[in-house]
Design a protein around this motif. Structure first.
Motif, PDB file in Angstrom:
ATOM      1  N   SER A  87       0.756  -1.572  -0.058  1.00 42.16           N
ATOM      2  CA  SER A  87       0.124   0.072   0.061  1.00 42.16           C
ATOM      3  C   SER A  87       1.019   1.731  -0.036  1.00 42.16           C
ATOM      4  O   SER A  87       2.023   1.166   0.380  1.00 42.16           O
ATOM      5  CB  SER A  87      -0.679  -0.227   1.131  1.00 42.16           C
ATOM      6  N   GLU A  88       0.048   2.389  -0.100  1.00 43.30           N
ATOM      7  CA  GLU A  88       0.776   3.883  -0.245  1.00 43.30           C
ATOM      8  C   GLU A  88       0.004   4.923   0.867  1.00 43.30           C
ATOM      9  O   GLU A  88      -1.071   4.589   0.776  1.00 43.30           O
ATOM     10  CB  GLU A  88       0.709   4.155  -1.996  1.00 43.30           C
ATOM     11  N   TYR A  89       1.242   5.279   1.132  1.00 48.43           N
ATOM     12  CA  TYR A  89       0.645   6.531   2.438  1.00 48.43           C
ATOM     13  C   TYR A  89       0.668   7.681   2.044  1.00 48.43           C
ATOM     14  O   TYR A  89       1.849   8.366   1.339  1.00 48.43           O
ATOM     15  CB  TYR A  89       0.440   5.977   3.644  1.00 48.43           C
ATOM     16  N   SER A  90      -0.615   8.150   1.995  1.00 46.77           N
ATOM     17  CA  SER A  90      -0.707   9.663   0.765  1.00 46.77           C
ATOM     18  C   SER A  90      -0.523  10.937   2.226  1.00 46.77           C
ATOM     19  O   SER A  90      -0.096  12.104   1.547  1.00 46.77           O
ATOM     20  CB  SER A  90      -1.121   9.984   0.138  1.00 46.77           C
ATOM     21  N   GLY A  91      -0.501  10.510   3.666  1.00 46.07           N
ATOM     22  CA  GLY A  91      -1.201  11.562   4.545  1.00 46.07           C
ATOM     23  C   GLY A  91       0.189  12.492   4.991  1.00 46.07           C
ATOM     24  O   GLY A  91       1.782  12.685   4.447  1.00 46.07           O
ATOM     25  N   PRO A 118      11.030  -1.472  18.034  1.00 46.90           N
ATOM     26  CA  PRO A 118       9.046  -1.618  17.787  1.00 46.90           C
ATOM     27  C   PRO A 118       8.320  -0.634  18.256  1.00 46.90           C
ATOM     28  O   PRO A 118       7.225  -0.381  17.561  1.00 46.90           O
ATOM     29  CB  PRO A 118       9.063  -2.807  19.494  1.00 46.90           C
ATOM     30  N   GLN A 119       8.359   0.486  18.935  1.00 47.72           N
ATOM     31  CA  GLN A 119       7.734   1.860  19.334  1.00 47.72           C
ATOM     32  C   GLN A 119       7.486   2.420  17.712  1.00 47.72           C
ATOM     33  O   GLN A 119       6.424   3.014  17.475  1.00 47.72           O
ATOM     34  CB  GLN A 119       7.650   2.818  19.895  1.00 47.72           C
ATOM     35  N   LEU A 120       8.253   2.325  17.010  1.00 49.67           N
ATOM     36  CA  LEU A 120       8.487   3.334  15.466  1.00 49.67           C
ATOM     37  C   LEU A 120       7.569   2.315  14.690  1.00 49.67           C
ATOM     38  O   LEU A 120       6.799   2.736  13.474  1.00 49.67           O
ATOM     39  CB  LEU A 120       9.826   4.015  14.971  1.00 49.67           C
ATOM     40  N   PHE A 121       7.954   0.833  14.810  1.00 46.32           N
ATOM     41  CA  PHE A 121       6.694   0.106  13.676  1.00 46.32           C
ATOM     42  C   PHE A 121       5.196  -0.008  13.788  1.00 46.32           C
ATOM     43  O   PHE A 121       4.683  -0.017  12.904  1.00 46.32           O
ATOM     44  CB  PHE A 121       7.659  -0.864  13.500  1.00 46.32           C
ATOM     45  N   ASP A 122       5.324  -0.012  15.804  1.00 52.02           N
ATOM     46  CA  ASP A 122       3.899   0.592  15.983  1.00 52.02           C
ATOM     47  C   ASP A 122       3.224   1.603  15.145  1.00 52.02           C
ATOM     48  O   ASP A 122       1.690   0.735  15.124  1.00 52.02           O
ATOM     49  CB  ASP A 122       4.000  -0.304  17.288  1.00 52.02           C
ATOM     50  N   TYR A 123       3.551   2.701  15.119  1.00 57.32           N
ATOM     51  CA  TYR A 123       3.151   3.557  15.444  1.00 57.32           C
ATOM     52  C   TYR A 123       3.370   3.694  13.834  1.00 57.32           C
ATOM     53  O   TYR A 123       2.136   3.976  13.064  1.00 57.32           O
ATOM     54  CB  TYR A 123       4.037   4.923  14.856  1.00 57.32           C
ATOM     55  N   ILE A 124       4.021   2.624  12.721  1.00 56.07           N
ATOM     56  CA  ILE A 124       3.720   3.050  11.368  1.00 56.07           C
ATOM     57  C   ILE A 124       2.673   1.979  10.727  1.00 56.07           C
ATOM     58  O   ILE A 124       1.910   2.420  10.218  1.00 56.07           O
ATOM     59  CB  ILE A 124       5.264   2.927  10.476  1.00 56.07           C
ATOM     60  N   ASP A 125       2.729   1.232  11.571  1.00 59.37           N
ATOM     61  CA  ASP A 125       1.632   0.157  11.591  1.00 59.37           C
ATOM     62  C   ASP A 125       0.666   0.144  11.878  1.00 59.37           C
ATOM     63  O   ASP A 125      -0.184   0.822  10.715  1.00 59.37           O
ATOM     64  CB  ASP A 125       1.941  -1.579  12.253  1.00 59.37           C
ATOM     65  N   ASP A 126       0.473   1.266  12.643  1.00 60.59           N
ATOM     66  CA  ASP A 126      -1.359   1.218  12.922  1.00 60.59           C
ATOM     67  C   ASP A 126      -1.594   3.525  11.541  1.00 60.59           C
ATOM     68  O   ASP A 126      -3.036   2.778  11.191  1.00 60.59           O
ATOM     69  CB  ASP A 126      -0.902   2.318  14.302  1.00 60.59           C
ATOM     70  N   ILE A 127      -0.767   3.958  11.479  1.00 60.38           N
ATOM     71  CA  ILE A 127      -0.955   4.622   9.993  1.00 60.38           C
ATOM     72  C   ILE A 127      -1.388   3.691   8.954  1.00 60.38           C
ATOM     73  O   ILE A 127      -2.250   4.059   8.253  1.00 60.38           O
ATOM     74  CB  ILE A 127      -0.003   5.576  10.150  1.00 60.38           C
ATOM     75  N   PHE A 128      -0.644   3.152   9.028  1.00 61.11           N
ATOM     76  CA  PHE A 128      -1.095   2.329   7.499  1.00 61.11           C
ATOM     77  C   PHE A 128      -2.629   1.183   7.352  1.00 61.11           C
ATOM     78  O   PHE A 128      -3.043   1.195   6.950  1.00 61.11           O
ATOM     79  CB  PHE A 128       0.511   1.174   7.168  1.00 61.11           C
ATOM     80  N   ILE A 135      -3.619   0.863  -2.528  1.00 65.20           N
ATOM     81  CA  ILE A 135      -3.409   0.564  -3.549  1.00 65.20           C
ATOM     82  C   ILE A 135      -3.697  -0.538  -3.508  1.00 65.20           C
ATOM     83  O   ILE A 135      -4.667  -1.270  -4.571  1.00 65.20           O
ATOM     84  CB  ILE A 135      -1.612  -0.019  -3.711  1.00 65.20           C
ATOM     85  N   SER A 136      -3.856  -1.960  -2.612  1.00 66.32           N
ATOM     86  CA  SER A 136      -4.960  -2.950  -2.887  1.00 66.32           C
ATOM     87  C   SER A 136      -6.059  -3.018  -2.750  1.00 66.32           C
ATOM     88  O   SER A 136      -6.675  -3.767  -3.010  1.00 66.32           O
ATOM     89  CB  SER A 136      -3.858  -3.804  -1.659  1.00 66.32           C
ATOM     90  N   GLU A 137      -6.760  -1.917  -1.826  1.00 64.34           N
ATOM     91  CA  GLU A 137      -8.305  -1.905  -1.805  1.00 64.34           C
ATOM     92  C   GLU A 137      -8.816  -1.069  -3.230  1.00 64.34           C
ATOM     93  O   GLU A 137      -9.893  -1.555  -3.854  1.00 64.34           O
ATOM     94  CB  GLU A 137      -8.367  -0.853  -0.436  1.00 64.34           C
ATOM     95  N   LYS A 138      -7.578  -0.842  -4.463  1.00 64.02           N
ATOM     96  CA  LYS A 138      -8.068   0.115  -4.965  1.00 64.02           C
ATOM     97  C   LYS A 138      -8.339  -0.979  -6.482  1.00 64.02           C
ATOM     98  O   LYS A 138      -9.062  -1.027  -7.689  1.00 64.02           O
ATOM     99  CB  LYS A 138      -7.127   1.010  -5.686  1.00 64.02           C
ATOM    100  N   LYS A 139      -7.482  -1.871  -6.299  1.00 65.06           N
ATOM    101  CA  LYS A 139      -7.378  -3.324  -7.286  1.00 65.06           C
ATOM    102  C   LYS A 139      -8.911  -3.740  -7.207  1.00 65.06           C
ATOM    103  O   LYS A 139      -9.865  -3.889  -6.447  1.00 65.06           O
ATOM    104  CB  LYS A 139      -6.830  -4.086  -7.285  1.00 65.06           C
TER     105      LYS A 139
END
Length: 139
Positions: A87-91, A118-128, A135-139
């Protein structure tokens, strides 16, 4: 084997990773100096935009390079991992400044793919996970 989450630095001066992901749906990533496993998640921090924009997954290894036309300099003729676009994030919540609030060190720390935050990746995971369109939802 444990699946890891990685943050990798996509250097726009060397390769247009964003265009390759949009047109091919994947990029190749050198196997030199990094040990991804199939199934690992790799987030790409774009040097020109100073943010995390893409979520990819490692789908293959020991691949020939197929993204050479997107390279600014001569593409290395090396063995690669294949990172497929998830997926792609645009925010704006994954900008360098926002990431620093969640444990991102920035600067030279991003020059080599990293996974021990882990703190950083938990944040990034949550945003995505909570973004409106991927992208996967657009297909």
């Amino acid at each position: 084997m444990e699946t890891k989450r990685w943050l990798a630095f996509a250097n726009r001066k060397r390769c247009n990773h964003a265009q390759a992901l949009k047109e091919l749906g994947f990029i190749n990533w050198t196997m030199n100096h990094v040990r991804f496993n199939i199934g690992d998640i790799v987030y790409l921090f774009l040097s020109d935009e100073r943010c995390v924009r893409f979520k990819t997954i490692v789908v293959d290894k020991d691949c020939r390079r197929e993204d050479s036309k997107y390279w600014i300099e001569s593409a290395p003729n090396d063995s690669t991992y294949k990172l497929e676009l998830v997926s792609e994030y645009s925010g704006s919540e994954l900008s360098e400044d926002e990431l620093k609030k969640h444990g991102f060190n920035g600067g030279g720390s991003i020059e080599h793919p990293m996974y021990k935050n882990p703190q950083l990746f938990d944040y990034i995971d949550d945003i995505f996970l909570h973004q409106k369109v991927s992208i996967s939802e657009k297909k």
